[in-house]
Design a protein around this motif. Structure first.
Motif, PDB file in Angstrom:
ATOM      1  N   THR A  85      42.004  29.130  34.903  1.00  0.00           N
ATOM      2  CA  THR A  85      41.016  28.050  34.777  1.00  0.00           C
ATOM      3  C   THR A  85      39.752  28.390  35.542  1.00  0.00           C
ATOM      4  N   ASP A  86      39.893  28.958  36.743  1.00  0.00           N
ATOM      5  CA  ASP A  86      38.723  29.373  37.525  1.00  0.00           C
ATOM      6  C   ASP A  86      37.952  30.477  36.811  1.00  0.00           C
ATOM      7  N   VAL A  87      38.686  31.388  36.194  1.00  0.00           N
ATOM      8  CA  VAL A  87      38.045  32.463  35.424  1.00  0.00           C
ATOM      9  C   VAL A  87      37.191  31.855  34.313  1.00  0.00           C
ATOM     10  N   VAL A  88      37.755  30.859  33.614  1.00  0.00           N
ATOM     11  CA  VAL A  88      37.060  30.232  32.490  1.00  0.00           C
ATOM     12  C   VAL A  88      35.811  29.486  32.950  1.00  0.00           C
ATOM     13  N   PHE A  89      35.891  28.805  34.091  1.00  0.00           N
ATOM     14  CA  PHE A  89      34.779  27.951  34.504  1.00  0.00           C
ATOM     15  C   PHE A  89      33.855  28.562  35.560  1.00  0.00           C
ATOM     16  N   LEU A  90      34.288  29.611  36.238  1.00  0.00           N
ATOM     17  CA  LEU A  90      33.448  30.234  37.256  1.00  0.00           C
ATOM     18  C   LEU A  90      32.872  31.577  36.799  1.00  0.00           C
ATOM     19  N   LEU A  91      33.722  32.450  36.303  1.00  0.00           N
ATOM     20  CA  LEU A  91      33.266  33.798  35.939  1.00  0.00           C
ATOM     21  C   LEU A  91      32.673  33.850  34.524  1.00  0.00           C
ATOM     22  N   ALA A  92      33.402  33.315  33.570  1.00  0.00           N
ATOM     23  CA  ALA A  92      32.993  33.455  32.169  1.00  0.00           C
ATOM     24  C   ALA A  92      31.588  32.924  31.882  1.00  0.00           C
ATOM     25  N   PRO A  93      31.211  31.717  32.353  1.00  0.00           N
ATOM     26  CA  PRO A  93      29.862  31.230  32.036  1.00  0.00           C
ATOM     27  C   PRO A  93      28.758  32.131  32.584  1.00  0.00           C
ATOM     28  N   ARG A  94      28.999  32.730  33.741  1.00  0.00           N
ATOM     29  CA  ARG A  94      27.985  33.600  34.338  1.00  0.00           C
ATOM     30  C   ARG A  94      27.846  34.901  33.543  1.00  0.00           C
ATOM     31  N   ILE A  95      28.989  35.478  33.161  1.00  0.00           N
ATOM     32  CA  ILE A  95      28.939  36.697  32.353  1.00  0.00           C
ATOM     33  C   ILE A  95      28.260  36.408  31.009  1.00  0.00           C
ATOM     34  N   ASN A  96      28.624  35.291  30.415  1.00  0.00           N
ATOM     35  CA  ASN A  96      28.040  34.899  29.128  1.00  0.00           C
ATOM     36  C   ASN A  96      26.547  34.641  29.224  1.00  0.00           C
ATOM     37  N   ALA A  97      26.118  34.110  30.377  1.00  0.00           N
ATOM     38  CA  ALA A  97      24.714  33.725  30.530  1.00  0.00           C
ATOM     39  C   ALA A  97      23.774  34.910  30.344  1.00  0.00           C
ATOM     40  N   ALA A  98      24.217  36.105  30.722  1.00  0.00           N
ATOM     41  CA  ALA A  98      23.358  37.287  30.558  1.00  0.00           C
ATOM     42  C   ALA A  98      23.015  37.486  29.089  1.00  0.00           C
ATOM     43  N   GLY A  99      24.020  37.484  28.223  1.00  0.00           N
ATOM     44  CA  GLY A  99      23.785  37.679  26.796  1.00  0.00           C
ATOM     45  C   GLY A  99      23.094  36.501  26.135  1.00  0.00           C
ATOM     46  N   ARG A 100      23.323  35.292  26.665  1.00  0.00           N
ATOM     47  CA  ARG A 100      22.710  34.104  26.069  1.00  0.00           C
ATOM     48  C   ARG A 100      21.225  34.008  26.396  1.00  0.00           C
ATOM     49  N   MET A 101      20.863  34.309  27.646  1.00  0.00           N
ATOM     50  CA  MET A 101      19.505  34.051  28.105  1.00  0.00           C
ATOM     51  C   MET A 101      18.646  35.313  28.211  1.00  0.00           C
ATOM     52  N   LYS A 102      19.259  36.477  28.384  1.00  0.00           N
ATOM     53  CA  LYS A 102      18.488  37.708  28.572  1.00  0.00           C
ATOM     54  C   LYS A 102      19.051  38.822  27.706  1.00  0.00           C
ATOM     55  N   HIS A 103      20.058  39.536  28.214  1.00  0.00           N
ATOM     56  CA  HIS A 103      20.684  40.619  27.444  1.00  0.00           C
ATOM     57  C   HIS A 103      22.063  40.901  28.022  1.00  0.00           C
ATOM     58  N   GLY A 104      23.044  41.086  27.135  1.00  0.00           N
ATOM     59  CA  GLY A 104      24.417  41.298  27.573  1.00  0.00           C
ATOM     60  C   GLY A 104      24.619  42.545  28.410  1.00  0.00           C
ATOM     61  N   LEU A 105      23.706  43.507  28.297  1.00  0.00           N
ATOM     62  CA  LEU A 105      23.856  44.736  29.076  1.00  0.00           C
ATOM     63  C   LEU A 105      23.747  44.470  30.575  1.00  0.00           C
ATOM     64  N   HIS A 106      23.072  43.375  30.950  1.00  0.00           N
ATOM     65  CA  HIS A 106      22.998  43.012  32.370  1.00  0.00           C
ATOM     66  C   HIS A 106      24.398  42.729  32.918  1.00  0.00           C
ATOM     67  N   ALA A 107      25.241  42.107  32.119  1.00  0.00           N
ATOM     68  CA  ALA A 107      26.612  41.821  32.551  1.00  0.00           C
ATOM     69  C   ALA A 107      27.406  43.108  32.704  1.00  0.00           C
ATOM     70  N   VAL A 108      27.249  44.036  31.754  1.00  0.00           N
ATOM     71  CA  VAL A 108      27.954  45.318  31.840  1.00  0.00           C
ATOM     72  C   VAL A 108      27.507  46.082  33.088  1.00  0.00           C
ATOM     73  N   THR A 109      26.223  46.064  33.350  1.00  0.00           N
ATOM     74  CA  THR A 109      25.694  46.750  34.547  1.00  0.00           C
ATOM     75  C   THR A 109      26.334  46.205  35.808  1.00  0.00           C
ATOM     76  N   LEU A 110      26.427  44.871  35.905  1.00  0.00           N
ATOM     77  CA  LEU A 110      27.056  44.256  37.081  1.00  0.00           C
ATOM     78  C   LEU A 110      28.530  44.612  37.168  1.00  0.00           C
ATOM     79  N   LEU A 111      29.241  44.564  36.041  1.00  0.00           N
ATOM     80  CA  LEU A 111      30.689  44.776  36.053  1.00  0.00           C
ATOM     81  C   LEU A 111      31.088  46.233  36.267  1.00  0.00           C
ATOM     82  N   THR A 112      30.139  47.135  36.142  1.00  0.00           N
ATOM     83  CA  THR A 112      30.443  48.562  36.374  1.00  0.00           C
ATOM     84  C   THR A 112      29.797  49.085  37.659  1.00  0.00           C
ATOM     85  N   GLU A 113      29.063  48.241  38.361  1.00  0.00           N
ATOM     86  CA  GLU A 113      28.380  48.671  39.583  1.00  0.00           C
ATOM     87  C   GLU A 113      29.389  48.924  40.709  1.00  0.00           C
TER      88      GLU A 113
END
Length: 561
Positions: A273-301
């Motif tokens: 539940t925390d994953v769904v409401f804490l992590l997922a919206p933030r990861i999704n926000a990159a692709g929704r508002m800017k570009h999904g590659l920002h999320a990949v960059t963060l997750l591989t840093e």
């Protein structure tokens, strides 16, 4: 709300299981309903075992995919890891690209632009690969219907490996390998993997062929667990094992990107539940508002300070996303009211200026008000694009399939889909969709349903009962958190409405000399019911409340009557 008490499972089996496990009969009933009927079944359920993961080579084309990647690594071919811009897609790309970089430096990542390229494989992405001498593309969480685009890539000398979990169309793309458990000709034992799960099976196969131990790739499971939670796939079978161990990684040794995202979160232990409401919206926000590659960059840093900076950027996108979906929801509700469409079987709304990145969220918000299949359209290039969401029990994918004469492209699942169409077809599509739903949907589905697992007395709720119940987690589709019904409870006299405008209900319930605290989010409208001190029935899940360093059991009210 409709209250539906599920039928009791076989009582002899439940009684025998309760005796073997020395647990409350109600808990045994819950287990039997989940297919647990013996001690060995219970052991597998409560203690998921990595050894129960299926052999990845049971998936059709897995051998072809592994061999093609091996050849690419051996000759230092340029590889492009391509994925969708949502959580499942970006975590898939992060997983595959970071793993392949342990084998070869010739790896690049690509996420299509939501606005310029749209969902799935794009011609721009293929051209990017051709321009950069890339001869192998591994597509994740997309590609199963990209027949023309895979053919286009082939003409340019680019091979494709597809790792998808969506329903295939009539034909399968002519790729080197197409990994999708939902293929009719694929006999893989578990069909409900998410895209990141299919990607993990591929690296499991590659790693196994290279002689590596499974435990060496377990750190990637934090990504898989996040995708499982965000993509709302069943948490059963193999997904349960992957989510169980993925949560362990998230809570003990998460990747640097997750550490950065969670740096401001004060939680000792994350649940799905925390994953769904804490992590997922933030990861999704990159692709929704800017570009999904920002999320990949963060997750591989791998540098924490850099990750913190990237996480702050994504938090900004998330704040912007919240503002956009709130304002568009208000506009959509006003549109429905102005057009007097409150009593239709469907909600279909459109505005050319709505932000494409949040229309899926807006569709979900509208369902909270008008509980029915919902589509939110906006302008996207020379077409209209929509996100579709459905209500429990109704297959919106099938309904869209019945409207294909007006649709340019569509894809998705039973409860969520996306589509494009030309503006001149919008009104005809809207009318046809309304007609299809009216003819095919049981009207009972237009009232939200609470599925009740069992009747329970307050006297049965003990620390031991809850300790065992917690071990049913991780919860999700196919293994939802148990919901109970207690009849004839009463408020002790301290109940009240809390929160903004008294939206929530806080109470202490009693029956048979037992008292237990309760909280009912968005149940403030029923405050009068508890204040009258009459007997009423309560439907709830069981949780914990921490206050002044004390942890007590608490009822999480779903509804009262």
């Amino acid at each position: 709300m409709r209250w539906t008490l599920q039928p009791k499972p076989d009582q002899k089996t439940a009684s025998k299981l309760a005796e073997i496990l020395k647990i409350d009969h109600v808990l045994a009933e819950l287990l039997v309903r989940r297919g647990v009927e013996s001690y060995d079944d219970a052991k597998k359920f409560f203690r998921p075992d990595l050894n129960d993961l299926h052999d990845p080579f049971l998936m059709k084309d897995m051998d072809k995919a592994v061999n093609r990647i091996k050849n690419a690594v051996d000759v230092s071919e340029n590889i492009l890891v391509y994925g969708d811009y949502d959580v499942d897609g970006t975590t898939s790309v992060a997983l595959m690209s970071s793993y392949l970089k342990t084998l070869t430096p010739q790896v690049a990542s690509y996420i299509p632009d939501r606005y310029n390229e749209g969902y799935g494989i794009s011609y721009q992405g293929i051209d990017y690969a051709a321009d950069n001498d890339i001869t192998l593309i591994i597509a994740l969480d997309c590609g199963i219907k990209a027949i023309e685009k895979i053919a286009y890539a082939k003409k340019k000398g680019i091979d494709f490996i597809i790792c998808d979990h969506h329903r295939p169309g009539t034909h399968i793309p002519d790729a080197i390998a197409v990994l999708d458990p939902k293929r009719d000709d694929c006999t893989y034992p578990y069909k409900e993997l998410c895209g990141c799960g299919v990607g993990f099976k591929l690296i499991q196969a590659i790693h196994g062929v290279r002689g590596g131990a499974l435990k060496a790739i377990l750190p990637y499971l934090d990504l898989v667990a996040t995708a499982i939670g965000a993509d709302i796939v069943p948490i059963t079978g193999e997904n349960r094992i992957l989510a169980y161990y993925g949560l362990q990684v998230l809570n003990s040794a998460p990747r640097i990107g997750f550490q950065a995202m969670l740096s401001q979160v004060k939680k000792k232990s994350l649940t799905i539940t925390d994953v769904v409401f804490l992590l997922a919206p933030r990861i999704n926000a990159a692709g929704r508002m800017k570009h999904g590659l920002h999320a990949v960059t963060l997750l591989t840093e791998t540098d924490y300070e850099l990750a913190i900076a990237y996480a702050k950027e994504i938090e900004t996108y998330n704040v912007d996303r919240k503002a956009a979906d709130q304002s568009i929801t208000i506009e959509a509700l006003q549109q429905i009211k102005e057009k007097k469409e409150e009593n239709k079987y469907t909600t279909v709304v459109y505005d050319a200026g709505w932000h494409k990145g949040v229309i899926g969220i807006v569709a979900s918000r509208l369902i909270e008000t008008f509980y029915r299949p919902t589509l939110v359209f906006t302008k996207s290039g020379d077409k209209l694009a929509a996100s579709a969401r459905s209500v429990k029990g109704f297959d919106v994918y099938n309904a869209l399939e019945a409207c294909t004469e007006y649709i340019d492209q569509f894809g998705g699942h039973k409860y969520a889909a996306g589509l494009t169409l030309y503006e001149e077809h919008y009104d005809a599509f809207k009318n046809k969709f309304e007609s299809v739903v009216e003819e095919s949907m049981d009207t009972a589905l237009m009232t939200p349903e609470i599925l009740i697992d069992a009747k329970l007395e307050l006297t049965q709720i003990s620390p031991k009962f809850y300790r065992i119940l917690k071990q049913f987690a991780p919860f999700g589709p196919g293994n939802m958190a148990p919901v109970f019904l207690t009849e004839g409870v009463q408020e002790t006299g301290w109940g009240k409405c809390v929160g903004a405008e008294g939206a929530h209900l806080k109470s202490t319930l009693k029956k048979d000399d037992v008292q237990i605290g309760a909280i009912g989010f968005n149940l403030g409208s029923k405050c009068d019911l508890i204040l009258e001190k009459k007997l009423f029935d309560a439907v709830y899940a069981i949780g914990e409340n921490e206050w002044n360093n004390e942890i007590n059991l608490q009822l999480l009210l779903k509804d009262i009557n």
